[in-house]
Design a protein around this motif. Structure first.
Motif: not given
Length: 346
Positions: A141-168
């Motif tokens: 359970v803890l590993n899954e929760q950690g993985l979910i948090r990590q994937l959320r951070r990656r999704n946020q980073d990806l969304e930020t990167a896509l926003d920056n790419l769109y702006a550029t």
């Protein structure tokens, strides 16, 4: 007690019953029991125990040495050492597939446990096995929760990167548009026209085209008598005429100063000349409505057909020769040129 309180109580009980919470280290009693039941085997540095996607049937307990688990997809690797276990889901869940590569990074020994060995564990000490299972569940359970948090951070980073790419990309598109567009009139500039012609030639021109050159007559007098702001308004109105006559596939352009052109899709001379005559007749009509401050000026127009096998300079020279002839005849008219005239003799 509220549902939230019940959930918290259960979580606390599980954590209390499972020493170490989500860690993968066996207690001394557990390690002794697993060693007594498991099948001992040697492991060598560099040896791969299993790959991601392999069917999982065994659980492993490390007696000595170290093993690295690589989950791929840019997820953090995990290193395990003595008295730590891994692969338990392959033992506890039917038809489980491995979620990581397991590679020995140091010589040592480990114990393998399959379904038969696990049954022996239950028969020997069911209470100890129950404690181990509770800790294993907490760890998952803890590993899954950690993985979910990590994937959320990656999704946020990806969304930020896509926003920056769109702006550029948006900025680059705007810059490209500015490079191709005349600031005063909003038409293509000379560079924009050249790039368009190059693209047409690269793709292959499959439609006949015509080139119409437009030059304002006595434009310098407008600037001298009324100033450059009035002159700019005249140029904008000429550009408006070209824009109004241009079709979806036609390209109106301001070449510079008071010179314009229109690249049109046309089947032959008559169709090209309809564009040219429309431009001239429209300016003539507007001239009849002139006020004290001019809003338009007469224009001279030269026209020719565009031949894909000829160079752009040849097209321009032919249309320019037609424009020169219209000027020579007094301006305020359109003239057609079938062939580029030979250069004048010195």
């Amino acid at each position: 007690m509220s549902s939230e309180g019940v959930a918290r109580k259960i979580r606390q009980t599980v954590e209390q019953d499972a020493p170490g919470g989500g860690n993968a280290t066996l207690s001394a009693c557990e390690a002794g029991l697993f060693a007594a039941v498991g099948r001992e085997r040697a492991m060598r540095a560099g040896e791969r125990l299993f790959r991601r996607g392999d069917p999982g049937e065994l659980m492993y307990v490390i007696a000595s040495g170290r093993v690295e688990l690589d989950f791929g997809n840019d997820l953090a690797t995990k290193q395990l050492g003595p008295q730590e276990f891994f692969g338990e889901l392959g033992l506890l869940i039917g038809e489980h597939t491995r979620s990581a590569d397991a590679v020995c990074i140091q010589d040592g020994r480990l114990y393998e446990l399959g379904q038969g060995e696990f049954q022996q564990l239950v028969d020997r000490d069911p209470a100890l096995v129950a404690q181990f299972l509770r800790r294993s569940i907490t760890r998952v359970v803890l590993n899954e929760q950690g993985l979910i948090r990590q994937l959320r951070r990656r999704n946020q980073d990806l969304e930020t990167a896509l926003d920056n790419l769109y702006a550029t990309t948006h900025q680059l598109n705007q810059t490209e548009e500015l490079i191709r567009t005349d600031e005063l009139t909003g038409l293509y500039n000379r560079r924009g026209l050249t790039l368009h012609v190059q693209e047409c030639l690269r793709l292959g021109m499959d439609k006949p085209m015509g080139l119409v050159l437009v030059d304002c007559d006595r434009f310098k007098q407008v600037n001298d008598d009324h100033g450059h702001l009035v002159g700019d308004r005249v140029l904008q109105n000429v550009a408006g005429i070209l824009r109004s006559v241009a079709g979806a596939e036609d390209v109106p352009c301001r070449l510079g100063g008071d010179e314009f052109c229109l690249l049109v899709s046309a089947q032959g001379r008559d169709e090209v000349m309809r564009y040219a005559e429309f431009i001239v007749s429209t300016t003539r009509s507007l001239l009849k409505l002139q006020q004290a401050v001019p809003t338009i000026c007469p224009v001279s127009v030269g026209a020719c057909l565009v031949e894909p096998e000829r160079d752009w300079n040849d097209w321009y020279a032919r249309a320019d020769a037609a424009l020169y002839e219209a000027k020579r005849l007094g301006g305020n008219r359109a003239f057609w040129m079938d062939e580029t005239p030979p250069p004048a003799m010195a």
